[in-house]
Design an enzyme around this catalytic site. Structure first.
Site, PDB file in Angstrom:
ATOM      1  CB  SER A 137      -0.937   0.015   1.208  1.00 50.67           C
ATOM      2  OG  SER A 137      -1.812  -1.081   1.176  1.00 50.67           O
ATOM      3  CG  HIS A 183      -2.357   3.917   3.108  1.00 56.04           C
ATOM      4  ND1 HIS A 183      -3.711   3.627   3.148  1.00 56.04           N
ATOM      5  CD2 HIS A 183      -1.735   2.715   3.110  1.00 56.04           C
ATOM      6  CE1 HIS A 183      -3.887   2.322   3.173  1.00 56.04           C
ATOM      7  NE2 HIS A 183      -2.703   1.747   3.148  1.00 56.04           N
TER       8      HIS A 183
END
Length: 235
Positions: A137, A183
């Site tokens: 991610s 993220h």
């Protein structure tokens, strides 16, 4: 789906096909398959395999390989790897074609390192050094940011991409156990690095894309390592 021949791979490489993207997807899928096999045969080995590969701020410099290995591990939940690989396939081939194979790979890995740095900074700010993260991610969010920068520069419509990214950013608030710090770190690093590559400092604008990636990529990597070191030394 058939395994491509050497000739097909060579042709795709020569024509900026998604060779690196497919390689990353294949590696992630293979590692996930090993995880599932170990989980079935020996939960102890499964825990050790994941434990030695995941990134944890408190052990970041005692186990530096986790900066890399954590990008290729995924949770046993099928949706984790499936969602990440679909996301990678949605943006990876475009960037690989525009940037070239090695520069695209550098962007992916440096963005993943940015995700690790995001975890370290959050640990420093909150004192929660026992968090852990694994998955693609952080690197993926770096690619999302890169697409935004590139599309905005060439005047492409980015509304659909904004919707896709909004869904990904909101996902940690809906599904528990997602390291949103990675993220954010990956997104910032990928966006800044891409901005430097396509705009950047005037003195380097006439240099080749490869030279710019070498200069800015190395500088960004060094900066991230320094940031993480500062977090640890203050701890």
């Amino acid at each position: 789906m058939r395994i491509p021949t050497k000739r097909q791979i060579a042709y795709s490489w020569k024509n900026n096909g998604p060779v690196v993207t497919w390689t990353i997807i294949t590696l992630c899928a293979a590692v996930w398959a090993v995880e599932m096999l170990l989980r079935l045969l020996s939960p102890t080995l499964f825990s050790a395999f994941v434990g030695y590969g995941m990134f944890m701020p408190i052990t970041a410099f005692r186990t530096p390989w986790t900066w890399l290995t954590s990008m290729f591990l995924h949770a046993p939940n099928l949706m984790h790897i499936l969602f990440n690989m679909i996301a990678l396939w949605s943006v990876g081939p475009v960037l690989e074609r525009l940037m070239g194979h090695w520069r695209y790979l550098a962007l992916y890995l440096i963005s993943g390192l940015g995700g690790a740095a995001g975890m370290m900074v959050w640990a420093r700010l909150t004192g929660d050094w026992l968090t852990s993260a694994y998955g693609a991610s952080g690197a993926l969010f770096g690619l999302f940011a890169a697409v935004l920068v590139v599309y905005r520069r060439i005047g492409e419509d980015i509304r659909s991409m904004l919707v896709w990214m909004a869904v990904n950013f909101l996902l940690p608030f809906v599904v528990g156990g997602i390291a949103w710090q990675a993220h954010v770190g990956g997104f910032i690093v990928g966006g800044v690095l891409t901005w430097l590559l396509v705009g950047g400092l005037p003195v380097l604008r006439r240099r080749s894309f490869t030279v710019r990636m070498a200069v800015f990529g190395s500088a960004m990597t060094l900066l991230l390592v320094v940031v993480m070191l500062l977090c640890v030394t203050r701890f």
